[in-house]
Design a protein around this motif. Structure first.
Motif, PDB file in Angstrom:
ATOM      1  N   ASP A  59      74.111 -54.384 -47.568  1.00  0.00           N
ATOM      2  CA  ASP A  59      74.319 -53.487 -46.439  1.00  0.00           C
ATOM      3  C   ASP A  59      74.475 -52.027 -46.848  1.00  0.00           C
ATOM      4  O   ASP A  59      73.934 -51.139 -46.185  1.00  0.00           O
ATOM      5  N   THR A  60      75.148 -51.770 -47.946  1.00  0.00           N
ATOM      6  CA  THR A  60      75.340 -50.375 -48.356  1.00  0.00           C
ATOM      7  C   THR A  60      74.030 -49.727 -48.775  1.00  0.00           C
ATOM      8  O   THR A  60      73.787 -48.553 -48.492  1.00  0.00           O
TER       9      THR A  60
ATOM     10  N   PRO B 267      79.563 -48.561 -42.185  1.00  0.00           N
ATOM     11  CA  PRO B 267      80.096 -49.020 -40.893  1.00  0.00           C
ATOM     12  C   PRO B 267      79.132 -48.771 -39.724  1.00  0.00           C
ATOM     13  O   PRO B 267      79.005 -49.614 -38.829  1.00  0.00           O
ATOM     14  N   GLU B 268      78.442 -47.631 -39.728  1.00  0.00           N
ATOM     15  CA  GLU B 268      77.486 -47.346 -38.664  1.00  0.00           C
ATOM     16  C   GLU B 268      76.304 -48.310 -38.738  1.00  0.00           C
ATOM     17  O   GLU B 268      75.825 -48.822 -37.723  1.00  0.00           O
ATOM     18  N   PHE B 269      75.834 -48.614 -39.932  1.00  0.00           N
ATOM     19  CA  PHE B 269      74.761 -49.589 -40.113  1.00  0.00           C
ATOM     20  C   PHE B 269      75.182 -50.939 -39.546  1.00  0.00           C
ATOM     21  O   PHE B 269      74.443 -51.564 -38.778  1.00  0.00           O
TER      22      PHE B 269
ATOM     23  N   VAL C  46      73.651 -53.239 -36.434  1.00  0.00           N
ATOM     24  CA  VAL C  46      73.252 -54.644 -36.608  1.00  0.00           C
ATOM     25  C   VAL C  46      73.944 -55.494 -35.542  1.00  0.00           C
ATOM     26  O   VAL C  46      73.311 -56.326 -34.888  1.00  0.00           O
ATOM     27  N   GLU C  47      75.234 -55.260 -35.341  1.00  0.00           N
ATOM     28  CA  GLU C  47      76.008 -56.042 -34.369  1.00  0.00           C
ATOM     29  C   GLU C  47      75.472 -55.913 -32.947  1.00  0.00           C
ATOM     30  O   GLU C  47      75.471 -56.880 -32.197  1.00  0.00           O
ATOM     31  N   VAL C  48      75.009 -54.726 -32.562  1.00  0.00           N
ATOM     32  CA  VAL C  48      74.512 -54.534 -31.193  1.00  0.00           C
ATOM     33  C   VAL C  48      73.034 -54.883 -31.059  1.00  0.00           C
ATOM     34  O   VAL C  48      72.473 -54.789 -29.980  1.00  0.00           O
ATOM     35  N   GLY C  49      72.390 -55.267 -32.154  1.00  0.00           N
ATOM     36  CA  GLY C  49      71.005 -55.714 -32.090  1.00  0.00           C
ATOM     37  C   GLY C  49      69.960 -54.634 -32.287  1.00  0.00           C
ATOM     38  O   GLY C  49      68.776 -54.894 -32.136  1.00  0.00           O
TER      39      GLY C  49
ATOM     40  N   GLN D  85      69.230 -58.724 -38.195  1.00  0.00           N
ATOM     41  CA  GLN D  85      70.299 -59.488 -38.833  1.00  0.00           C
ATOM     42  C   GLN D  85      69.935 -59.735 -40.301  1.00  0.00           C
ATOM     43  O   GLN D  85      68.759 -59.744 -40.660  1.00  0.00           O
ATOM     44  N   PRO D  86      70.934 -59.948 -41.141  1.00  0.00           N
ATOM     45  CA  PRO D  86      70.643 -60.238 -42.543  1.00  0.00           C
ATOM     46  C   PRO D  86      70.162 -61.675 -42.729  1.00  0.00           C
ATOM     47  O   PRO D  86      70.345 -62.525 -41.857  1.00  0.00           O
ATOM     48  N   CYS D  87      69.562 -61.921 -43.864  1.00  0.00           N
ATOM     49  CA  CYS D  87      69.260 -63.287 -44.272  1.00  0.00           C
ATOM     50  C   CYS D  87      70.311 -63.657 -45.321  1.00  0.00           C
ATOM     51  O   CYS D  87      70.965 -62.786 -45.881  1.00  0.00           O
TER      52      CYS D  87
END
Length: 67
Positions: A10-11, A22-24, A28-31, A35-37
């Motif tokens: 993520d970093t 945190p912004e990234f 991701v959370e709001v779509g 999403q990560p694998c």
């Protein structure tokens, strides 16, 4: 010869998009971002998927998001 990364943490993904981690994660959370694998219990983001979002090639959700 440089090795091209295909999946990043993520970093690194946040840095690639000039975002804070945190912004990234929030995007991701709001779509707004993919999403990560999972690779061996680790979360990684596929670089090609991040590039598709930036290039406008990814399927966009109905809701608009601001990057």
């Amino acid at each position: 010869m440089a090795v091209r990364q295909i999946a990043v943490k993520d970093t690194t993904a946040a840095s690639m998009l000039d975002l804070s981690a945190p912004e990234f994660r929030r995007l991701v959370e709001v779509g707004a971002l993919p999403q990560p694998c999972r690779i061996g219990g680790h979360e990684r983001w596929r670089v090609d998927m991040l590039e598709a979002v930036v290039n406008g090639d990814a399927a966009m959700p109905e809701q608009e998001f601001e990057l």
